[in-house]
Design an enzyme around this catalytic site. Structure first.
Site, short mmCIF file in Angstrom:
data_model
loop_
_atom_site.label_atom_id
_atom_site.label_comp_id
_atom_site.label_asym_id
_atom_site.label_seq_id
_atom_site.Cartn_x
_atom_site.Cartn_y
_atom_site.Cartn_z
CG ASP A 14 -2.09 0.98 1.15
OD1 ASP A 14 -2.29 1.32 -0.03
OD2 ASP A 14 -2.68 1.32 2.23
CG HIS A 31 -0.34 2.24 -9.51
ND1 HIS A 31 -0.26 2.04 -7.84
CD2 HIS A 31 -1.53 3.27 -9.72
CE1 HIS A 31 -1.47 2.53 -7.74
NE2 HIS A 31 -2.08 3.08 -8.38
CG LEU A 125 9.46 -17.32 -3.77
CD1 LEU A 125 9.55 -17.18 -2.18
CD2 LEU A 125 10.00 -15.81 -4.29
C1 IPE Z 1 -1.46 0.33 -3.49
O1 IPE Z 1 -1.19 1.61 -3.33
C2 IPE Z 1 -1.89 -0.34 -4.86
C3 IPE Z 1 -3.06 -0.67 -4.96
C4 IPE Z 1 -4.10 -0.47 -4.12
C5 IPE Z 1 -3.40 -1.20 -6.38
P1 IPE Z 1 -2.61 2.65 -3.31
O2 IPE Z 1 -3.12 3.13 -4.71
O3 IPE Z 1 -3.75 2.35 -2.42
O4 IPE Z 1 -1.72 3.91 -2.81
P2 IPE Z 1 -2.47 4.94 -1.49
O5 IPE Z 1 -3.17 4.09 -0.37
O6 IPE Z 1 -3.75 5.60 -2.34
O7 IPE Z 1 -1.23 5.73 -1.24
C1 IPE Z 2 -5.42 -2.84 -0.37
O1 IPE Z 2 -5.27 -1.43 -0.42
C2 IPE Z 2 -5.40 -3.58 -1.93
C3 IPE Z 2 -4.18 -3.61 -2.30
C4 IPE Z 2 -2.83 -3.12 -1.77
C5 IPE Z 2 -3.81 -4.10 -3.60
P1 IPE Z 2 -6.31 -0.32 -0.84
O2 IPE Z 2 -5.45 1.03 -0.76
O3 IPE Z 2 -7.20 -0.56 -1.80
O4 IPE Z 2 -7.20 -0.63 0.67
P2 IPE Z 2 -8.04 0.42 1.49
O5 IPE Z 2 -8.92 1.00 0.55
O6 IPE Z 2 -7.10 1.69 2.13
O7 IPE Z 2 -8.63 -0.52 2.43
MG MG Z 3 -4.23 2.32 -0.60
#
Ligand code: IPE
Ligand code: IPE
Ligand code: MG
Length: 240
Positions: A14, A31, A125
């Protein structure tokens, strides 16, 4: 250094969006940087001897995001499969994808199938990528398909030993709910694109410093006359 760790580590990757926003970049750049962190993490996982690494790449709820972001994530996933499958096969990495396939483009599904086939013999792995993944959905599907507990467990996959989430949030966001029943949790403040070998090392260090009890007694009490069978199971002993 933590010991070689033949365990199941699962990571909620995340913070890509926040990483980009901090740099005044579009979220997609976060990303892209996140995909590089995946590559680094897989290399580190091999060095630390992990048995299984499950990475949460795209949740069933992430379809709610703007189309441009969803497209970027799907494109990155496609590139990862295309570019890394050869290296995975050479390095003995078995690649699997968990999650729904009925909502992914047909061409992506066939790329997944090819990658799984090409790497099926990997023993070093087991790398599992969770895409269009919802743990609640997986549990319902497994319950529908299985006729006993053994089949149900097999449909879901191995228990998690260590769950890591980056970027500070302390929630599971529908990831491996059943499999995390006795997982150790490590929440790191760093954003996913900044994650590297040091982050994995620190998480493993915390894992090995903890005592897993699985409902039994702490090791010290068990030695002082606990019932037979109440001895604590530590770390890697839990993995299959
Ligand atoms: C995690 O990073 C990647 C995915 C959920 C696909 P986020 O895109 O959720 O990043 P934040 O939480 O908005 O910073
Ligand atoms: C969880 O992250 C999904 C991934 C990392 C792929 P999100 O950013 O979507 O989760 P929430 O919305 O903060 O719970
Ligand atoms: Mg997120």
């Amino acid at each position: 250094m933590p010991p070689i760790s033949p365990i199941h580590v699962a990571i909620i990757m995340d913070g890509n969006g926040r990483w980009a926003t901090q740099r005044q970049l579009p979220r997609q750049e976060g990303h892209r940087a996140g995909a590089q962190a995946v590559r680094r993490t897989v290399e580190a996982a091999i060095r630390y001897g992990l048995h299984t690494l499950t990475l949460y790449a795209f949740s069933a709820d992430n379809w709610k995001r703007p189309q441009i972001e969803v497209n970027t994530l799907m494109l990155l996933f496609r590139s990862y499969l295309t570019e890394e499958v050869g290296a995975c096969a050479r390095q003995g990495i078995r690649l699997s994808v968990i999650g729904r396939r009925d909502r992914l483009p047909r061409s992506l599904v066939s790329l997944i199938e090819q990658a799984e086939l090409k790497t099926a013999r990997g023993q070093r792995l087991h790398l599992r990528l969770a895409v269009d993944y919802s743990s609640r959905y997986a549990i319902l599907e497994a319950a529908r398909a299985a006729s006993n507990e053994e089949e149900f467990r097999r449909a879901l996959g191995p228990d998690v030993d260590l769950l890591i989430r980056t970027a500070g949030e302390q929630r599971l966001s529908d990831f491996l709910l059943w499999e995390c029943a006795y997982a150790e949790f490590v929440f790191l403040p760093q954003l996913w694109p900044d994650f590297d070998e040091a982050g994995l090392r620190e998480s493993l260090r915390q894992f090995w410093s903890r005592e897993r009890r699985f409902g039994g007694l702490p090791a010290a009490s068990a030695r002082q006359g606990g019932e037979p069978g109440s001895t604590v199971l530590r770390g890697a002993r839990s993995c299959a």
